[in-house]
Design an enzyme around this catalytic site. Structure first.
Site, PDB file in Angstrom:
ATOM      1  N   GLU A  77      14.179  -9.656  14.553  1.00 46.98           N
ATOM      2  CA  GLU A  77      13.419  -8.583  15.192  1.00 46.98           C
ATOM      3  C   GLU A  77      11.978  -8.645  14.688  1.00 46.98           C
ATOM      4  O   GLU A  77      11.761  -8.886  13.491  1.00 46.98           O
ATOM      5  CB  GLU A  77      14.048  -7.225  14.808  1.00 46.98           C
ATOM      6  CG  GLU A  77      13.421  -6.053  15.528  1.00 46.98           C
ATOM      7  CD  GLU A  77      13.933  -4.685  15.040  1.00 46.98           C
ATOM      8  OE1 GLU A  77      13.827  -3.723  15.799  1.00 46.98           O
ATOM      9  OE2 GLU A  77      14.409  -4.591  13.899  1.00 46.98           O
ATOM     10  N   LYS A 176      17.006  -2.205  22.554  1.00 49.52           N
ATOM     11  CA  LYS A 176      17.449  -1.435  21.379  1.00 49.52           C
ATOM     12  C   LYS A 176      17.626   0.039  21.728  1.00 49.52           C
ATOM     13  O   LYS A 176      16.753   0.652  22.357  1.00 49.52           O
ATOM     14  CB  LYS A 176      16.418  -1.583  20.264  1.00 49.52           C
ATOM     15  CG  LYS A 176      16.801  -0.920  18.947  1.00 49.52           C
ATOM     16  CD  LYS A 176      15.702  -1.180  17.920  1.00 49.52           C
ATOM     17  CE  LYS A 176      16.035  -0.704  16.537  1.00 49.52           C
ATOM     18  NZ  LYS A 176      14.934  -1.027  15.605  1.00 49.52           N
ATOM     19  N   CYS A 209      19.153  -4.016  14.504  1.00 44.59           N
ATOM     20  CA  CYS A 209      18.754  -3.246  13.320  1.00 44.59           C
ATOM     21  C   CYS A 209      19.479  -1.897  13.184  1.00 44.59           C
ATOM     22  O   CYS A 209      20.670  -1.868  12.947  1.00 44.59           O
ATOM     23  CB  CYS A 209      17.230  -3.083  13.325  1.00 44.59           C
ATOM     24  SG  CYS A 209      16.556  -2.808  11.666  1.00 44.59           S
TER      25      CYS A 209
END
Ligand SMILES: *[C@@H]1O[C@H](CO)[C@@H](O)[C@H](O)[C@H]1NC(C)=O
Ligand SMILES: *[C@@H]1O[C@H](CO)[C@@H](O)[C@H](O)[C@H]1NC(C)=O
Ligand SMILES: *[C@@H]1O[C@H](CO)[C@@H](O)[C@H](O)[C@H]1NC(C)=O
Ligand SMILES: *[C@@H]1O[C@H](CO)[C@@H](O)[C@H](O)[C@H]1NC(C)=O
Length: 486
Positions: A77, A176, A209
């Site tokens: 990322e 995301k 994440c």
């Protein structure tokens, strides 16, 4: 019996003759060139020039991975763009990434859609090196002011991970869902996306994440979509005792029973390091280096099919803890802060013993034997059952044995220890069935081959645990059902 076992194994694990039983995975921990967060918006050419500097480094890693025979490489990322940028500065870095259903090889048809120089280069890298390639960039989608969710600037902007197959075809695009504090340049997609793709070496799913702390899409990809391997692109800063990258990510792979390819960015001043290739029964290889600013390629061979093979038996996480009498509490149970949560704690005052501490509905039991106690080192047993501070957006149930700097300052766990344990057994009366086992040695190293999880939920040491000083042993539970509604 042996024949029956073999037969069942084959029935479940080999799907067709073209499938590979194993594959070679690569993850690259990259030291990115970041844009200047204070800069006024740059031109598209300037943005491309910065992104190309990053892609040049990634390209070297992709070539090295291909030379090692890797089938797939994952890059992190923010490995190419967009870290820490204000919303109005991020535009020149973005491309409009189409739905993979359009069946597109950007390397062959770079002008089929809008400007897509980054997608084109990534696609060519995959194709030239005949490797599946995963990278993280920014996606933009024009929206209509009649849509109440459409931002004032007329675009949705997403933190996006894309995957290309070995012919350079765009095969996956994931936006995301759980943005971390400060990621204000991006929008949250309307619904969590469950993005998967099939390969000759198993089924893959993607998330990014902070997504790893929540049920959707992360847990659902494993439970409902039956993926074998998770692709995890991250920019993760390390926090002891429970959230160091290699520690938490490997424990998630083990707790969920899947492979996890974790690629982090590397920046020591931001405490970002820790990438690895994790599977239900293998903690690594991994890379963790807090001292120098160097990237690293990690490769490893993995089983293609984790989900249907009888290697990962189901653990009943509270079976042992709910079936025994409570051990006596330590002589002194007190409230103490670990990181930022207020735990019930008791100190391990003897070289060996049995303790129980409880917090709300969770009771944690510990049996331990210290090999050589350093008199200046303090170890505690802690229990916590509640919403994790400071944002209180997720509910955790944690049993932990850890070294504190002192009884007064358990907030910081410290990265080194010199006390070695001969054995431990930790268990908890968890209400959740999602529990992630974490064992960390001095200098923040994983304890591969030094512990195991029993089917009754006990996390127990193996004899080799005594070879290295111990930092922490935890059963980190996530009770998704008790999260506050969004
Ligand atoms: C925006 O939405 C309105 C109402 O649905 C529609 O009439 C218009 O064509 C849309 N504009 C664009 C650019 O899609
Ligand atoms: C690490 O990040 C900081 C803050 O963004 C930046 O100033 C620094 O240059 C980065 N370090 C390296 C080695 O790139
Ligand atoms: C410790 O915490 C518990 C629950 O979190 C609370 O009920 C209790 O009052 C606290 N004890 C002290 C001494 O602060
Ligand atoms: C801890 O408990 C176990 C059984 O529950 C017992 O066998 C053992 O002797 C105890 N150890 C100590 C040090 O009290």
């Amino acid at each position: 019996m042996i024949f029956i076992h073999l037969f069942i194994y084959n029935l479940f694990c080999v799907f067709n003759s073209h499938a590979l039983d194993t594959f070679i995975a690569a993850v690259y921990e990259h030291v990115p060139f970041f844009p200047d967060p204070n800069q006024s918006p740059v031109t598209r050419e300037e943005a491309l020039s910065l992104m190309n500097k990053n892609i040049d480094v990634l390209e070297t890693a992709v070539q090295a991975a291909a030379e090692k025979g890797a089938h797939i490489i994952v890059t992190p990322e923010y490995g190419i763009c967009c870290f820490n940028l204000q919303r109005d500065s991020v535009y020149p870095y973005l491309e409009d990434i189409p739905d993979p259903e359009v069946n597109w090889i950007p390397c062959s048809e770079p002008h089929r859609f809008g400007p897509a120089q980054v997608l084109e280069r990534l696609s060519c890298m995959a194709k030239t090196n005949s490797i599946y390639l995963v990278a993280n960039i920014g996606d933009k989608k024009i929206c209509n002011a009649s849509d109440a969710r459409c931002p004032e600037d007329g675009h949705f902007i997403y933190d996006t991970t894309v995957a290309f197959d070995a012919e350079g075809k765009l095969i996956a695009r994931y936006h995301k869902y759980h943005l971390f504090h400060g990621e204000d340049q991006f929008n949250v997609p309307k619904e969590p996306e469950f993005v998967t793709f099939d390969t000759p070496f198993g089924k893959f799913g993607i998330f990014i994440c902070f997504d790893i702390l929540f049920h959707d899409p992360a847990v659902a990809l494993v439970i409902s979509h039956n993926v074998d391997t998770i692709i995890f692109t991250t920019a993760w800063f390390n926090l002891l005792p429970h959230f160091s990258a290699i520690e938490f990510h490997s424990s998630w792979a083990m707790g969920m029973g899947v492979n996890l390819l974790s690629s982090n960015i590397h920046n020591t001043s931001l405490h970002m390091t820790g990438s690895g290739i994790f599977s239900p029964d293998k903690l690594g290889p991994y890379y963790y280096n807090k001292d120098t600013d160097e990237g690293r390629l990690v490769t490893s061979e993995l089983k293609s099919h984790t989900r249907n093979c009888p290697t990962h038996s189901l653990v009943n996480w509270n079976l042992y803890a709910t079936s025994i009498e409570h051990f006596p509490p330590g002589t002194n149970v007190f409230n103490g802060t670990i990181f930022i949560d207020e735990f019930s704690l008791t100190e391990l005052t003897e070289p060996q013993g049995n303790y129980t501490v409880c917090h709300n509905n969770l009771c944690c039991h510990l049996n331990y034997n210290i090999l050589e106690k350093q008199s200046d080192e303090v170890y505690v047993l802690g229990a916590f059952d509640g919403l994790h501070a400071p944002s209180k957006v997720f509910h955790i149930e944690v049993c932990t044995l850890l070294k504190c700097k002192s009884l007064e300052t358990c907030v910081e766990a410290g990265e080194t220890a010199s006390t070695r344990f001969e054995s431990f057994s930790l268990s908890g009366s968890f209400a959740t069935s999602y529990v992630f086992p974490e064992v960390l040695l001095s200098d923040v190293q994983l304890a591969a081959g030094k512990f195991q999880v029993l089917n009754d939920g006990r996390l127990v040491s193996l004899p080799s645990i005594s070879s290295k000083p111990l930092l922490s042993v935890s059963l980190f539970g996530r009770n998704y059902g008790k999260d506050p509604q969004k």
